[in-house]
Design a protein around this motif. Sequence first.
Motif, PDB file in Angstrom:
ATOM      1  N   LEU A   1      98.070  44.213  45.912  1.00  0.00           N
ATOM      2  CA  LEU A   1      98.691  42.896  45.754  1.00  0.00           C
ATOM      3  C   LEU A   1      98.949  42.511  44.300  1.00  0.00           C
ATOM      4  CD1 LEU A   1      96.898  40.828  48.566  1.00  0.00           C
ATOM      5  CD2 LEU A   1      98.807  42.430  48.739  1.00  0.00           C
ATOM      6  N   THR A   2      98.820  43.474  43.392  1.00  0.00           N
ATOM      7  CA  THR A   2      99.345  43.353  42.030  1.00  0.00           C
ATOM      8  C   THR A   2     100.131  44.631  41.776  1.00  0.00           C
ATOM      9  OG1 THR A   2      97.499  44.450  40.905  1.00  0.00           O
ATOM     10  CG2 THR A   2      97.299  42.058  41.266  1.00  0.00           C
ATOM     11  N   THR A   3     100.993  44.599  40.781  1.00  0.00           N
ATOM     12  CA  THR A   3     101.807  45.782  40.517  1.00  0.00           C
ATOM     13  C   THR A   3     100.933  46.997  40.219  1.00  0.00           C
ATOM     14  OG1 THR A   3     103.592  44.401  39.659  1.00  0.00           O
ATOM     15  CG2 THR A   3     103.639  46.740  39.082  1.00  0.00           C
TER      16      THR A   3
ATOM     17  N   VAL B   1     109.177  51.583  52.671  1.00  0.00           N
ATOM     18  CA  VAL B   1     108.772  50.235  52.305  1.00  0.00           C
ATOM     19  C   VAL B   1     108.425  49.476  53.583  1.00  0.00           C
ATOM     20  CG1 VAL B   1     111.141  49.310  52.347  1.00  0.00           C
ATOM     21  CG2 VAL B   1     109.379  48.194  50.947  1.00  0.00           C
ATOM     22  N   ASP B   2     107.385  48.643  53.527  1.00  0.00           N
ATOM     23  CA  ASP B   2     106.852  47.993  54.721  1.00  0.00           C
ATOM     24  C   ASP B   2     106.517  46.540  54.397  1.00  0.00           C
ATOM     25  OD1 ASP B   2     105.688  47.491  57.202  1.00  0.00           O
ATOM     26  OD2 ASP B   2     104.377  49.240  57.153  1.00  0.00           O
TER      27      ASP B   2
ATOM     28  N   MET C   1     113.708  44.637  53.109  1.00  0.00           N
ATOM     29  CA  MET C   1     114.395  45.839  53.590  1.00  0.00           C
ATOM     30  C   MET C   1     115.645  46.125  52.761  1.00  0.00           C
ATOM     31  SD  MET C   1     113.984  45.915  57.765  1.00  0.00           S
ATOM     32  CE  MET C   1     114.611  44.274  58.086  1.00  0.00           C
ATOM     33  N   LYS C   2     116.396  45.091  52.445  1.00  0.00           N
ATOM     34  CA  LYS C   2     117.601  45.263  51.636  1.00  0.00           C
ATOM     35  C   LYS C   2     117.242  45.734  50.224  1.00  0.00           C
ATOM     36  CE  LYS C   2     120.653  41.941  53.982  1.00  0.00           C
ATOM     37  NZ  LYS C   2     121.389  40.649  53.823  1.00  0.00           N
ATOM     38  N   ALA C   3     116.193  45.138  49.653  1.00  0.00           N
ATOM     39  CA  ALA C   3     115.770  45.521  48.304  1.00  0.00           C
ATOM     40  C   ALA C   3     115.257  46.954  48.287  1.00  0.00           C
ATOM     41  CB  ALA C   3     114.687  44.560  47.811  1.00  0.00           C
ATOM     42  N   GLY C   4     114.506  47.309  49.318  1.00  0.00           N
ATOM     43  CA  GLY C   4     113.975  48.665  49.390  1.00  0.00           C
ATOM     44  C   GLY C   4     115.078  49.707  49.483  1.00  0.00           C
TER      45      GLY C   4
ATOM     46  N   LEU D   1     108.829  46.991  43.222  1.00  0.00           N
ATOM     47  CA  LEU D   1     109.746  47.990  43.763  1.00  0.00           C
ATOM     48  C   LEU D   1     110.352  48.851  42.660  1.00  0.00           C
ATOM     49  CD1 LEU D   1     111.892  46.458  46.666  1.00  0.00           C
ATOM     50  CD2 LEU D   1     110.653  48.632  46.688  1.00  0.00           C
ATOM     51  N   GLN D   2     110.697  48.226  41.545  1.00  0.00           N
ATOM     52  CA  GLN D   2     111.314  48.949  40.446  1.00  0.00           C
ATOM     53  C   GLN D   2     110.374  50.014  39.893  1.00  0.00           C
ATOM     54  OE1 GLN D   2     114.499  48.540  39.284  1.00  0.00           O
ATOM     55  NE2 GLN D   2     114.152  50.279  37.908  1.00  0.00           N
ATOM     56  N   LYS D   3     109.134  49.628  39.610  1.00  0.00           N
ATOM     57  CA  LYS D   3     108.184  50.569  39.002  1.00  0.00           C
ATOM     58  C   LYS D   3     107.757  51.660  39.977  1.00  0.00           C
ATOM     59  CE  LYS D   3     106.355  47.713  35.282  1.00  0.00           C
ATOM     60  NZ  LYS D   3     105.128  47.232  34.600  1.00  0.00           N
ATOM     61  N   ILE D   4     107.557  51.293  41.235  1.00  0.00           N
ATOM     62  CA  ILE D   4     107.158  52.280  42.243  1.00  0.00           C
ATOM     63  C   ILE D   4     108.282  53.274  42.482  1.00  0.00           C
ATOM     64  CG2 ILE D   4     106.719  52.504  44.735  1.00  0.00           C
ATOM     65  CD1 ILE D   4     104.954  49.911  44.355  1.00  0.00           C
TER      66      ILE D   4
END
Length: 411
Positions: free
Chosen positions: A152-154, A217-218, A235-238, A205-208
């Motif tokens: 729950l943190t980057t 992605v879930d 979902m769209k961002a993933g 999402l960017q760093k992962i």
Amino acid sequence: MKLLLLNIKELLQVRENAPAKVAGKDMATLPTLKNAWLLVQDGKIKNYGSMDNIPTIEGFKTIDCKGKMVLPAWCDSHTHIVYAGNREQEFVDRINGLSYQEIAEKGGGIVNSAKKLQATTEEALYHQSAKRLEEVMCLGTGAIEIKSGYGLTTEAEMKMLRVAKKLAANYPVAVKTTFLGAHAVPTEFKDNKEGYMDLVCGEMLQKISEAKLADYVDIFCEDGYFTVADTVRLMKAGKKHGLIPKIHVNQFNAIGGIAAGVKHNALSVDHLEVLTKTDIEALKGSDTMPVALPSCSYFLSIPYTPGRELIDAGLPLALATDYNPGSTPSGNMNFVVATACIKMRLTPEEAINAATINGAYAMGLSDTHGSITKGKTANLIITKPIPSYGFLPYAFGSNCIENVIIKGKAI
């Protein structure tokens, strides 16, 4: 190295040209070969056939499987085995009458696990998780999906996924990783869920994605957690980062998440303890795999996924453990298969199909796992001498496994 299994009482899930998945009435069919042999070479299934027509094979180690069944190793498409510590006190709280939601409102649940994980070093987290992975391998699991979601943190989410990737590198099981930052809203964002979604869909999402830490992605689409709109946004961002969606949905309430998942081509929709006719209609004709987690229902004393209804509607079904510290502290796929038969009214054939070929589909592993097919990875379960494969779910409290082979090697 060659490995030759001889005198197999019954070789299960034998498919010359394996489909990606099986659905509806086809789930009741489990192709088998009695009095069989199976040849493994270079970690893959090389050949198989009847003992009546076994060819001359040289330079191999043999295993006599007289009286024993051989089947593909289990494909567990939904786990959270990378976590820190345990939550046995919450188990006691539930016995004393608190619900899962009430425990979460008290600061327990996912947020409690996140605090523990954030305070745990990456090395310690790896060693805890490796023990769990070794245990489930011995219980017959040969392919597994591992989700984040207790960070729950980057940095903590990335730490979880790095551990999952390290497990994949150090163990022979197939591992798929899933970014589940939207598992719960952390305490510091309690009154700013939109801000947390900005973090998940942005920096996380960017760093992962840049670190190539996740395949999927879930999100936990549920009242009190994340809405259908949140789910669609994620979902769209993933997808922009090349991550295929999966969804935790319909665990406690039906709020429209299944239709949204199907619309956005989710590989799977998981939990489904509460299911409406609208949900079932939304799944028909789609490529989305419904996934049931019966040991979660068992542990939380909540309804079981209506698997019989899904299959009778012509749909496929996969089974998985949901192995996690709060709602399913077990990765035993044998218990999952048995519970699906006992509580969800699946036949042994349907349950084995759900835990092998359909489980592989729910992880994108249809080409390599889930069936006895030439060229597929040699992940095998060799049972103890048993009267039939129906004995596996029947003897739910017994360990019927004598040997597990992963990538052609006994573990």
